[in-house]
Structures are given as C-alpha cells and as structure tokens.
Write an enzyme that holds these catalytic residues in place. Sequence first.
Site, short mmCIF file in Angstrom:
data_model
loop_
_atom_site.label_atom_id
_atom_site.label_comp_id
_atom_site.label_asym_id
_atom_site.label_seq_id
_atom_site.Cartn_x
_atom_site.Cartn_y
_atom_site.Cartn_z
N ARG A 1 11.53 3.87 2.88
CA ARG A 1 11.17 2.92 3.94
C ARG A 1 12.40 2.09 4.26
O ARG A 1 13.07 1.60 3.35
CB ARG A 1 10.03 2.00 3.51
CG ARG A 1 9.84 0.85 4.50
CD ARG A 1 8.61 0.06 4.25
NE ARG A 1 7.42 0.82 4.60
CZ ARG A 1 6.21 0.28 4.68
NH1 ARG A 1 6.03 -1.00 4.43
NH2 ARG A 1 5.17 1.01 5.00
N LYS B 1 25.30 -4.03 -2.96
CA LYS B 1 26.77 -4.08 -3.05
C LYS B 1 27.41 -3.42 -1.83
O LYS B 1 28.63 -3.28 -1.76
CB LYS B 1 27.24 -3.34 -4.31
CG LYS B 1 26.72 -3.93 -5.60
CD LYS B 1 27.28 -3.13 -6.78
CE LYS B 1 26.59 -3.52 -8.07
NZ LYS B 1 26.86 -2.54 -9.14
N ARG C 1 0.79 -1.22 0.00
CA ARG C 1 0.00 0.00 0.00
C ARG C 1 0.83 1.27 0.00
O ARG C 1 0.56 2.19 -0.77
CB ARG C 1 -0.91 0.05 1.24
CG ARG C 1 -2.20 -0.68 1.09
CD ARG C 1 -2.63 -1.22 2.42
NE ARG C 1 -1.67 -2.24 2.81
CZ ARG C 1 -1.80 -3.52 2.51
NH1 ARG C 1 -2.85 -3.94 1.89
NH2 ARG C 1 -0.88 -4.41 2.85
N THR C 2 1.83 1.34 0.87
CA THR C 2 2.54 2.60 1.00
C THR C 2 3.25 2.93 -0.31
O THR C 2 3.14 4.05 -0.83
CB THR C 2 3.53 2.56 2.18
OG1 THR C 2 2.80 2.15 3.34
CG2 THR C 2 4.14 3.92 2.44
C1 NCD Z 1 2.16 -0.93 8.17
C2 NCD Z 1 3.66 -0.76 8.24
O1 NCD Z 1 4.38 -1.02 7.27
O2 NCD Z 1 4.11 -0.33 9.30
N1 NCD Z 1 1.70 -1.14 6.86
C3 NCD Z 1 1.43 -0.06 6.08
O3 NCD Z 1 2.24 0.81 5.88
N2 NCD Z 1 0.18 0.02 5.59
C4 NCD Z 1 1.62 -1.91 9.13
C5 NCD Z 1 2.17 -3.31 9.15
O4 NCD Z 1 3.06 -3.69 8.39
O5 NCD Z 1 1.66 -4.06 9.99
#
Ligand code: NCD
Length: 316
Positions: free
Chosen positions: A116, A95, A65-66
């Site tokens: 992320r 690497k 989703r993100t």
């Molecule tokens: C969450 C995350 O990555 O922290 N997911 C998300 O971004 N929708 C929650 C999760 O992974 O449980």
Amino acid sequence: MTNTNEAANAFINQDIISVTQFNTQNLEYIFKRAHQMRELVERDGASDLLKGKVLACLFYEPSTRTSASFIAAMARLGGRIIPITQGVQFSSVSKGESLADTIRTLEQYSDVVVLRHPETGSAQQAADAANIPVINAGDGTGEHPTQALLDLFTIYEELGTLDNLKIAMVGDLRYGRTVHSLTKLLTLYNVSLRFVSPETLRMPLTIMNEVIDAKLEVRETHDIADVIENADVLYVTRVQKERFSDMKQYEEVKGYYEITPEIMKQAKSKMIVLHPLPRVGEIHYDVDSDPRAAYFRQVKNGMYVRMALLAAVLGK
Ligand code: NCD
C-alpha cells in the site's frame, strides 16, 4: 474443468495491480475459492495450504482491515508474514531507500508482496522491480483491486447475483480508490449505477467514460433521496481527508451524508449497505443492528477473498 484450469492458471505468479486484469471467468473462480475458504475457516479454522510460504506486507499508508486481513489470510493458510506496516518509519524507507530497492530486498525473503502506497502507479512500479507477485493494496487515489473483489464477492454472497442490480455509490467518488476499482469491475456486469456525491467530489471523467463505453445505465445526483428507494446496494464511502490539498474544501464537504435509520426506512427490505471502512460519520451507529447493514460481514469476506487470491497467485 478446462475453464477452471484456465482461470486458475491466469493467477499463477501474476501481479494483482488493477481490476482491468479480470474477466468474469477469473472472478467466478476467485469467488468460488473464497466461498470454499469460508467453509474451510468455519470448519477447521486453518489449513497448511501455504505452509512454507512467506508474505511481505509493506504498508506506507495507514491500514487496519487490509493489512490485518492479509495477515490473517496468510496465517489461516499456514504461511508466515513479514509485516512492515506500522513500522515503515523505523525501516530503511525512512532513510530514503527507493521503492524498487525495498521491493528487491523483500523479495529475497518472501514469495509474494502486498503493497500500500500513497502514489498512484506505485504498485506497477513495484511490480516492474520484482520477480515475485506484487499485490496492490491501494495506490493513492488510483486503485484498490482486492477491496473491489471483496466488495463484489459480498454483493454476490448477500444477494445471490451480480446481474440486474441497481448499485448506488455515495460520498467521495473523486478521491475514493475503492469506488474507482469497484466501478471498473462492475462494467463487466449488467448493472445500473447511481453516483451520489457533492459537486466537488464527482466520479472522475475517465471512469465515467468507461461506464458509458460499457453501455451501463448511469446517473449522477447529490441527493440520496433520489436513489434510496430503488437501490439494491448502497455503497457508502468516507470523504478522503488526506487527499485534499485545501482543508477549507474538505470542511465544506465533510459530513455531507449520513445514513440514518430514518433514511433506511425508505430503502427496500432486501437491499444491503456496504462501506469499505473506516467510517467517520457517514453511517449512524444505530444502522448497525439493521440486518441490511452488511459492512462487517464485508470485512470478514475480505479475509476469504485474500485467502483465495494468495493461494491463486502462489499456484496452490
Ligand atoms: C479504504 C482505503 O484504504 O482505500 N479502506 C480499506 O481499504 N478498507 C477506504 C478508506 O480509507 O476510506
């Protein structure tokens, strides 16, 4: 008018690292814009507001989703994307390149970076290395500010207010970064919090202290029955398996909670169930048809909020 300009200016060229950056005025501005983004998408599908802009999307941890919602948000505003998501293992990261070097490379091509990463604090490190805005899309067990924004936006859109609500968070409150960010954000509002978790997965003390300092009413329990009748929002989370060093401990708590139609019978008729997703058993599929199940509407709101944020940090 001045207030709106001030709120808009607060975002231009800024990193989005932690929810502690926001005040209610900034939030109102983002929510207003997110609402306009919804109208835009429903009416026209897309616009060219960010035409010529490039977003680098760098994901060192799994995401559906993100990453997809940032990509969709940029696409719907006419911008372009460099996706380094599923392929981190094929990039120079594998690497041994440092995060700072990867970021300083990506900023040569792009106008904004979304990151992320499994380590808490990595988003700040990236922001320190970059001259363009860095948006934190989750740093380990630390924060997930854009998720908190979309969670709050969903509560507002669904219930029409952010005040005088009873908000119950259920599940892995220890390792779940979404509940950490959401709780911090909620300290700006007059809400009452209920934390529902097994003993080993309680909300960290640092965040509990922030709640207490903000003088919010808060209670902890391990039983959903204690909160279900009065909750306006039930925010359910997955046990974060990947954060456990001891798998035996994970096995003890996985499957601890499951929201079922039976449990939903005890809830108010005007309440909402949220979940950042993915779910792995915490909400029974039979709950999905309940109008109070708002988690897929929440997913869509993620795109609108990220459209609003991208436009805001790029000064558009
Ligand atoms: C969450 C995350 O990555 O922290 N997911 C998300 O971004 N929708 C929650 C999760 O992974 O449980």
